[in-house]
Design an enzyme around this catalytic site. Structure first.
Site, PDB file in Angstrom:
ATOM      1  CG  ASN A 162     -12.458  -0.625   4.036  1.00 21.77           C
ATOM      2  OD1 ASN A 162     -12.922  -0.911   5.136  1.00 21.77           O
ATOM      3  ND2 ASN A 162     -11.240  -0.134   3.883  1.00 21.77           N
TER       4      ASN A 162
ATOM      5  CG  HIS B 181      -8.727  -2.994  -2.321  1.00 24.03           C
ATOM      6  ND1 HIS B 181      -9.661  -2.292  -3.050  1.00 24.03           N
ATOM      7  CD2 HIS B 181      -8.563  -2.303  -1.176  1.00 24.03           C
ATOM      8  CE1 HIS B 181     -10.029  -1.221  -2.385  1.00 24.03           C
ATOM      9  NE2 HIS B 181      -9.389  -1.203  -1.227  1.00 24.03           N
TER      10      HIS B 181
ATOM     11  CG  ASP C  88      -2.057   0.974   1.110  1.00 24.34           C
ATOM     12  OD1 ASP C  88      -3.212   0.525   0.959  1.00 24.34           O
ATOM     13  OD2 ASP C  88      -1.800   2.212   1.157  1.00 24.34           O
ATOM     14  CB  ILE C  89       0.768   4.273  -2.147  1.00 23.54           C
ATOM     15  CG1 ILE C  89       1.856   5.159  -2.708  1.00 23.54           C
ATOM     16  CG2 ILE C  89      -0.494   5.047  -1.833  1.00 23.54           C
ATOM     17  CD1 ILE C  89       1.538   5.708  -4.087  1.00 23.54           C
TER      18      ILE C  89
ATOM     19  CD  GLU D 130      -9.545   6.210   0.676  1.00 20.81           C
ATOM     20  OE1 GLU D 130      -8.471   5.957   0.076  1.00 20.81           O
ATOM     21  OE2 GLU D 130      -9.601   6.750   1.793  1.00 20.81           O
ATOM     22  CB  VAL D 131      -9.314   1.831  -4.824  1.00 23.11           C
ATOM     23  CG1 VAL D 131      -8.975   1.325  -6.219  1.00 23.11           C
ATOM     24  CG2 VAL D 131      -8.284   2.863  -4.359  1.00 23.11           C
TER      25      VAL D 131
HETATM   26  P1  AMP Z   1      -9.884   1.375   0.482  1.00 23.67           P
HETATM   27  O1  AMP Z   1     -10.172   2.595   1.312  1.00 23.67           O
HETATM   28  O2  AMP Z   1     -10.217   0.102   1.188  1.00 23.67           O
HETATM   29  O3  AMP Z   1     -10.507   1.483  -0.894  1.00 23.67           O
HETATM   30  O4  AMP Z   1      -8.314   1.322   0.306  1.00 23.67           O
HETATM   31  C1  AMP Z   1      -7.634   1.842  -0.793  1.00 23.67           C
HETATM   32  C2  AMP Z   1      -6.172   1.735  -0.487  1.00 23.67           C
HETATM   33  O5  AMP Z   1      -5.451   1.901  -1.687  1.00 23.67           O
HETATM   34  C3  AMP Z   1      -5.642   2.778   0.505  1.00 23.67           C
HETATM   35  O6  AMP Z   1      -5.049   2.114   1.617  1.00 23.67           O
HETATM   36  C4  AMP Z   1      -4.609   3.557  -0.327  1.00 23.67           C
HETATM   37  O7  AMP Z   1      -3.491   3.963   0.431  1.00 23.67           O
HETATM   38  C5  AMP Z   1      -4.239   2.534  -1.381  1.00 23.67           C
HETATM   39  N1  AMP Z   1      -3.701   3.079  -2.628  1.00 23.67           N
HETATM   40  C6  AMP Z   1      -4.223   4.067  -3.388  1.00 23.67           C
HETATM   41  N2  AMP Z   1      -3.477   4.274  -4.466  1.00 23.67           N
HETATM   42  C7  AMP Z   1      -2.447   3.397  -4.409  1.00 23.67           C
HETATM   43  C8  AMP Z   1      -1.330   3.108  -5.241  1.00 23.67           C
HETATM   44  N3  AMP Z   1      -1.102   3.790  -6.380  1.00 23.67           N
HETATM   45  N4  AMP Z   1      -0.484   2.127  -4.871  1.00 23.67           N
HETATM   46  C9  AMP Z   1      -0.696   1.428  -3.733  1.00 23.67           C
HETATM   47  N5  AMP Z   1      -1.726   1.648  -2.903  1.00 23.67           N
HETATM   48  C10 AMP Z   1      -2.593   2.625  -3.232  1.00 23.67           C
END
Ligand code: AMP
Length: 126
Positions: free
Chosen positions: A97, A110, A39-40, A105-106
């Site tokens: 999530n 995942h 994770d970034i 968020e994404v």
């Molecule tokens: P969620 O809130 O469960 O959707 O988590 C999304 C996760 O993706 C967060 O922990 C972010 O830090 C992570 N994230 C977003 N962009 C990147 C990226 N380019 N590389 C790695 N992790 C990312």
């Protein structure tokens, strides 16, 4: 079509772009059906994301529509990552999530794998 919640799959989401190799990731492991990378913005000393290679918006979408092989591939990837990184003895947490109330968020399904220190209660209180 996805099952509920987040709308149709968006091919421009950040994890879709990572899967296409358009942006880099710190890869930990890959198999036929899943990719694992750091994770970034880590929320624990070890914070790895494990994602299916298929176009699934959420846990609900994946659970309903993924093939048995895809589901097995994702879970086996998570287990492999934990073993590879030596997380099994101290312990680790897997979390996903799904949707608005969980703060997803994404919009590409995942699993988060957290480890490396005591992780506290399962949910924040208050
Ligand atoms: P969620 O809130 O469960 O959707 O988590 C999304 C996760 O993706 C967060 O922990 C972010 O830090 C992570 N994230 C977003 N962009 C990147 C990226 N380019 N590389 C790695 N992790 C990312």
């Amino acid at each position: 079509m996805p099952v509920q919640g987040l709308g149709p799959y968006d091919d421009t989401n950040i994890f879709a772009r990572i899967l296409r190799g358009e942006i880099p990731c710190r890869k930990v492991f890959e198999n036929d059906h899943a990719l694992a990378f750091h994770d970034i913005n880590p929320q624990a000393p070890t914070h790895v994301l494990v994602i299916p290679k298929g176009r699934y918006v959420s846990a609900a979408d994946f659970a309903a529509l993924a093939s048995d092989a895809e589901i097995a591939g994702l879970m086996r990837a998570a287990g492999h990552v934990a073993r590879m990184l030596g997380l099994d003895a101290p312990g680790w947490r897997m979390l996903t999530n799904m949707g608005e109330h969980a703060g997803q968020e994404v919009p590409h399904f995942h699993l988060h794998v957290f480890a490396g220190a005591p992780l506290g209660p399962m949910l924040a209180r208050g």
